[in-house]
Design a protein around this motif. Structure first.
Motif, short mmCIF file in Angstrom:
data_model
loop_
_atom_site.label_atom_id
_atom_site.label_comp_id
_atom_site.label_asym_id
_atom_site.label_seq_id
_atom_site.Cartn_x
_atom_site.Cartn_y
_atom_site.Cartn_z
N GLY A 1 0.79 -1.23 0.00
CA GLY A 1 0.00 0.00 0.00
C GLY A 1 0.82 1.27 0.00
N ASP A 2 2.12 1.15 0.34
CA ASP A 2 2.98 2.33 0.32
C ASP A 2 3.43 2.67 -1.10
OD1 ASP A 2 2.92 2.64 3.10
OD2 ASP A 2 4.57 1.22 3.37
N ALA A 3 3.16 1.76 -2.05
CA ALA A 3 3.53 2.00 -3.45
C ALA A 3 2.31 1.78 -4.33
CB ALA A 3 4.68 1.08 -3.85
N ASP A 4 1.21 2.42 -3.95
CA ASP A 4 -0.05 2.21 -4.68
C ASP A 4 -0.24 3.17 -5.85
OD1 ASP A 4 -0.53 4.57 -3.35
OD2 ASP A 4 -2.26 3.84 -2.22
N GLY A 5 0.71 4.12 -6.01
CA GLY A 5 0.64 5.05 -7.13
C GLY A 5 -0.12 6.33 -6.85
N TYR A 6 -0.62 6.47 -5.62
CA TYR A 6 -1.32 7.71 -5.26
C TYR A 6 -0.42 8.53 -4.34
CZ TYR A 6 -5.36 5.41 -7.26
OH TYR A 6 -6.22 4.78 -8.12
N PRO A 7 -0.03 9.74 -4.75
CA PRO A 7 0.94 10.50 -3.96
C PRO A 7 0.38 10.97 -2.63
CG PRO A 7 0.08 11.84 -5.75
CD PRO A 7 -0.45 10.45 -5.96
N GLY A 8 1.23 10.91 -1.63
CA GLY A 8 0.96 11.50 -0.33
C GLY A 8 2.04 12.53 -0.04
N PRO A 9 2.06 13.11 1.15
CA PRO A 9 3.04 14.16 1.46
C PRO A 9 4.49 13.72 1.31
CG PRO A 9 1.27 14.16 3.08
CD PRO A 9 1.06 12.95 2.23
N GLU A 10 4.82 12.47 1.73
CA GLU A 10 6.21 12.04 1.66
C GLU A 10 6.62 11.74 0.22
OE1 GLU A 10 10.10 11.11 2.89
OE2 GLU A 10 8.46 12.31 3.74
N THR A 11 5.74 11.15 -0.57
CA THR A 11 6.03 10.94 -1.99
C THR A 11 6.27 12.29 -2.67
OG1 THR A 11 4.68 8.93 -2.11
CG2 THR A 11 5.12 10.07 -4.18
N TRP A 12 5.42 13.24 -2.39
CA TRP A 12 5.54 14.57 -2.98
C TRP A 12 6.87 15.23 -2.58
CZ3 TRP A 12 2.31 17.04 -6.41
CH2 TRP A 12 2.47 18.43 -6.57
N ARG A 13 7.20 15.14 -1.31
CA ARG A 13 8.46 15.77 -0.82
C ARG A 13 9.67 15.18 -1.53
NH1 ARG A 13 12.63 14.99 2.26
NH2 ARG A 13 12.02 12.87 2.83
N ARG A 14 9.71 13.85 -1.61
CA ARG A 14 10.87 13.22 -2.23
C ARG A 14 10.94 13.49 -3.73
NH1 ARG A 14 12.50 7.55 0.56
NH2 ARG A 14 12.06 8.11 2.72
N LEU A 15 9.78 13.52 -4.35
CA LEU A 15 9.76 13.75 -5.79
C LEU A 15 10.26 15.14 -6.14
CD1 LEU A 15 8.91 12.61 -8.54
CD2 LEU A 15 6.63 13.52 -8.14
N PHE A 16 9.98 16.13 -5.30
CA PHE A 16 10.38 17.50 -5.61
C PHE A 16 11.65 17.93 -4.89
CE2 PHE A 16 6.04 17.56 -7.09
CZ PHE A 16 6.09 18.38 -8.20
N SER A 17 12.26 17.03 -4.11
CA SER A 17 13.52 17.38 -3.44
C SER A 17 14.66 17.41 -4.43
CB SER A 17 13.83 16.37 -2.34
OG SER A 17 12.88 16.44 -1.31
#
Length: 352
Positions: A336-352
Motif C-alpha cells: 500500500g505504500d507503493a499504490d501510485g497515489y501520492p501523499g506528502p512524503e512521496t511529494w516531498r521526495r519527488l520535488f527534493s
C-alpha cells in the motif's frame, strides 16, 4: 564458496521474457549494486522468492526480474538478468551496473550465508570483467531507502562475509580513466563530496585546477563532473608534490590541500524548498487540475515517465498512477505504500 552455484531461470520456473532485454558486454560493467526487497520483512522461501519478484516486475511493465541475481537467506542464488543482459534495477546504471537483490526487507537481518553468496557473486563479477567493480547500494544511484540500513552499512564496510575468503583484487582498467587499486571513498568538505563517485561542477573545478598545475596526466578525455580513478591518481600526484606520502597522499582531498589547490572552497548549491503538497483529493479518478500536470512533469524530470504516451497533462490517468508507483517502489516501498497515489512524503521526495 569455491563453486558458484546459480539456479537458472529455467530451473526456478521463470516465464519467457516479455520482450528480451538488451545484451550488455562485460566490458561495460563498472559497478555492482546491492538491493533489498522493500519495507516489509520477507517470509517466502525457495523458488517462491524469484517468482514473486518476477510477478511484481512484470506488473511494472518490465521484461521479467529486473535484477541480475536474487539471493535468499539460505544463500541460494537465483538467475535474473544474469551476466549478459541489461538490468532494470537502477535508472542510469542498468548498463554499467550488475545487481543482486538480497531477499530481506525492512530491518530484517541478512544471514551469513546470504552475505557470503552476494560477496561471491561480486568477486566472480570482478573476475569476469577483469576489474574491481565499485561496491554500491541502490541509494548510491538514486534517491531511495534501498537496500535498507543493515545492507547499506555492509556495503560501506566493504561487503565482508563470515566464513568466506574474498578473491584477490583483479586490478585492471576502469571506464573513465585510472586503474583499480586506488582509494575509493569520499569525504565531505564545505558541504560537498569529494572522492570516487562524487558528482558536480565542483569536481570539474578540481580537475581543471589539477590540469592547470600540471597534474592531469591520468585523464584520457579531460576532467568531468564525476570523480573517477583518474581524478584520484592526479590528486595523489598533487599531494606528493606538496610533500605528503603514504595514506596522506591517497588521492582523496583534505581541506588543507584543497584550499591550497583552489584558493577558496566551492559553496554547495542552494537547496530549494519543495512546493507544498496540495492534498490527496487532487490525485484520483476524474481529477483535472494543474497539480496533476506539475506532478507529471516532475516524474518525467526524475526519469519516471515511461508510461506516458503523449506526456503528462492535467487529467489524472492510470499512466500517472503507474509512474508514481514506479517512483514509490524506487524509494524501497511496497504494498500500500507503493499504490501510485501520492501523499506528502512521496511529494516531498519527488520535488527534493
Amino acid at each position: 564458496m569455491p563453486d558458484l552455484k546459480i539456479i537458472s531461470r529455467a530451473e526456478w520456473g521463470a516465464r519467457p521474457w516479455a520482450g528480451t532485454p538488451a545484451s550488455v558486454p562485460l566490458g561495460s560493467r563498472s559497478e555492482f549494486f546491492v538491493h533489498y526487497d522493500g519495507a516489509t520483512p520477507i517470509t517466502r522461501t525457495g523458488y517462491a522468492i524469484p517468482r514473486a519478484i518476477e510477478a511484481e516486475h512484470l506488473g511494472n511493465g518490465w521484461s521479467g526480474v529486473g535484477y541480475n541475481w536474487v539471493v535468499d537467506q539460505a544463500g541460494t542464488i537465483y538467475e535474473g538478468r544474469g551476466w549478459d543482459l541489461q538490468g532494470a534495477h537502477c535508472p542510469g546504471h542498468n548498463v554499467t551496473g550488475l545487481s543482486v537483490q538480497i531477499a530481506v526487507g525492512g530491518d530484517q537481518e541478512p544471514t551469513a550465508a546470504a552475505l557470503a553468496a552476494a560477496r561471491a557473486l561480486y568477486d566472480e563479477a570482478c573476475r569476469r570483467t577483469g576489474r574491481t567493480l565499485a561496491k554500491k547500494g541502490h541509494r548510491d544511484g538514486i534517491a531511495t531507502l534501498c537496500p535498507g540500513a543493515r545492507l547499506y552499512a555492509w556495503v560501506r564496510a566493504g561487503m565482508p562475509a563470515t566464513g568466506y575468503t574474498p578473491a584477490p583484487d583483479p586490478g585492471g582498467a576502469l571506464p573513465g580513466g585510472g586503474s583499480a587499486g586506488v582509494a575509493r571513498y569520499q569525504v565531505t568538505i564545505g558541504g560537498l563530496a569529494y572522492g570516487y563517485g562524487a558528482k558536480g561542477d565542483h569536481v570539474t573545478k578540481v580537475g581543471r585546477a589539477l590540469v592547470a598545475k600540471g597534474f592531469g596526466k591520468h585523464y584520457a578525455d579531460g576532467p568531468g563532473p564525476t570523480w573517477s580513478d583518474a581524478d584520484t591518481e592526479n590528486y595523489a600526484d598533487y599531494q606528493r608534490s606538496l610533500g605528503y606520502s603514504g595514506s596522506d597522499a591517497d588521492g582523496v582531498p583534505g581541506e588543507t590541500t584543497l584550499r591550497k589547490l583552489l584558493g577558496t572552497l566551492p559553496a554547495p548549491p542552494a537547496t530549494s524548498t519543495p512546493p507544498a503538497f496540495p492534498g490527496r483529493q487532487y490525485f484520483k479518478a476524474g481529477a483535472d487540475n494543474r497539480f496533476v500536470t506539475q506532478l507529471g512533469q516532475q516524474l518525467v524530470k526524475k526519469g519516471y515517465g515511461r508510461y506516458y504516451a503523449q506526456g503528462p497533462g492535467p487529467r489524472w490517468s492510470e499512466n500517472d498512477r503507474k509512474n508514481v508507483a514506479s517512483f514509490q517502489r524506487a524509494q524501497g516501498w511496497s504494498g500500500g505504500d507503493a499504490d501510485g497515489y501520492p501523499g506528502p512524503e512521496t511529494w516531498r521526495r519527488l520535488f527534493s
